[in-house]
Design a protein around this motif. Structure first.
Motif, PDB file in Angstrom:
ATOM      1  N   GLU A  16       0.829  -1.218   0.000  1.00  0.00           N
ATOM      2  CA  GLU A  16       0.000   0.000   0.000  1.00  0.00           C
ATOM      3  C   GLU A  16       0.862   1.267   0.000  1.00  0.00           C
ATOM      4  N   HIS A  41      -3.507 -10.853  -5.091  1.00  0.00           N
ATOM      5  CA  HIS A  41      -4.434 -10.399  -4.052  1.00  0.00           C
ATOM      6  C   HIS A  41      -5.035 -11.658  -3.445  1.00  0.00           C
ATOM      7  N   GLU A  44      -9.717 -14.836   0.932  1.00  0.00           N
ATOM      8  CA  GLU A  44      -9.829 -15.207   2.348  1.00  0.00           C
ATOM      9  C   GLU A  44      -9.413 -16.669   2.546  1.00  0.00           C
ATOM     10  N   ASP A  62      -8.067 -11.428  12.531  1.00  0.00           N
ATOM     11  CA  ASP A  62      -7.537 -10.108  12.149  1.00  0.00           C
ATOM     12  C   ASP A  62      -6.398 -10.250  11.139  1.00  0.00           C
ATOM     13  N   ALA A  65      -7.819 -10.940   7.758  1.00  0.00           N
ATOM     14  CA  ALA A  65      -8.410  -9.703   7.207  1.00  0.00           C
ATOM     15  C   ALA A  65      -7.315  -8.768   6.708  1.00  0.00           C
ATOM     16  N   PHE A  66      -6.252  -8.639   7.478  1.00  0.00           N
ATOM     17  CA  PHE A  66      -5.120  -7.789   7.073  1.00  0.00           C
ATOM     18  C   PHE A  66      -4.472  -8.299   5.790  1.00  0.00           C
ATOM     19  N   THR A  68      -5.607  -9.904   3.378  1.00  0.00           N
ATOM     20  CA  THR A  68      -6.472  -9.882   2.190  1.00  0.00           C
ATOM     21  C   THR A  68      -6.944  -8.470   1.822  1.00  0.00           C
ATOM     22  N   ARG A  69      -6.500  -7.455   2.549  1.00  0.00           N
ATOM     23  CA  ARG A  69      -7.067  -6.120   2.312  1.00  0.00           C
ATOM     24  C   ARG A  69      -6.441  -5.395   1.110  1.00  0.00           C
TER      25      ARG A  69
END
Ligand code: ADP
Ligand code: MG
Length: 140
Positions: A16, A41, A44, A62, A65-66, A68-69
């Motif tokens: 990012e 990318h 999940e 968490d 989630a991180f 895969t963001r």
């Protein structure tokens, strides 16, 4: 010393911020050649499977989630003692505890968003490399 291969991931917090090139320069400067690399990318299901060893840990949901963001860059690093060498270059899991000059000290945001993954042993390195790459994609 043995020539080894290890699986590295440049994590979403680093992609990012466009840190892929700076992180790759750390690997190459430390004698770790990038012999395979691709940007993905993670779904999940892929992130859950990759981190299955941690599924009982409180941070697992968490972490998935991180991871895969945003995109990640998965890579195979090759060099003398590559598994341990990469762990030295990465620094401790918690950037607050990482040594000066390590990737995590210089770039990580916190214990979760810690910029890089590296295999921790020969068995896990072989499994993790096979998770992302076929033999024909690794060019030493
Ligand atoms: P390492 O990546 O240094 O091998 P672990 O295998 O113990 O560390 O953990 C895998 C990943 O899970 C870490 O890199 C980090 O992203 C996340 N993580 C580890 N410990 C915690 C924690 N206490 N809280 C939140 N996330 C964590
Ligand atoms: Mg680990």
């Amino acid at each position: 010393m043995a020539i080894e291969r290890t699986l590295s991931i440049i994590k979403p917090d680093a992609t990012e911020r466009d840190l892929t090139g700076q992180i790759n320069a750390r690997f190459e400067g430390a004698g770790l050649r990038i012999v395979a690399q691709k940007r993905l990318h993670l779904s999940e299901a892929q992130a859950q499977a990759f981190y299955a060893v941690h599924k009982e840990r409180p941070f697992y949901a968490d972490l998935v989630a991180f991871m895969t963001r945003a995109p990640v860059v998965v890579q195979v690093l090759e060099g003398e003692n590559a598994i341990a060498r990469n762990r030295e270059v990465m620094g401790a899991t918690d950037p607050a505890k990482a040594d000066t000059g390590t990737i995590r000290k210089d770039f990580a945001q916190n214990i979760e968003a810690n910029s890089v993954h590296g295999s921790d042993a020969p068995e896990t390195a072989a499994q993790e490399i096979a998770f992302f790459f076929s033999a024909i994609e690794i060019v030493g």
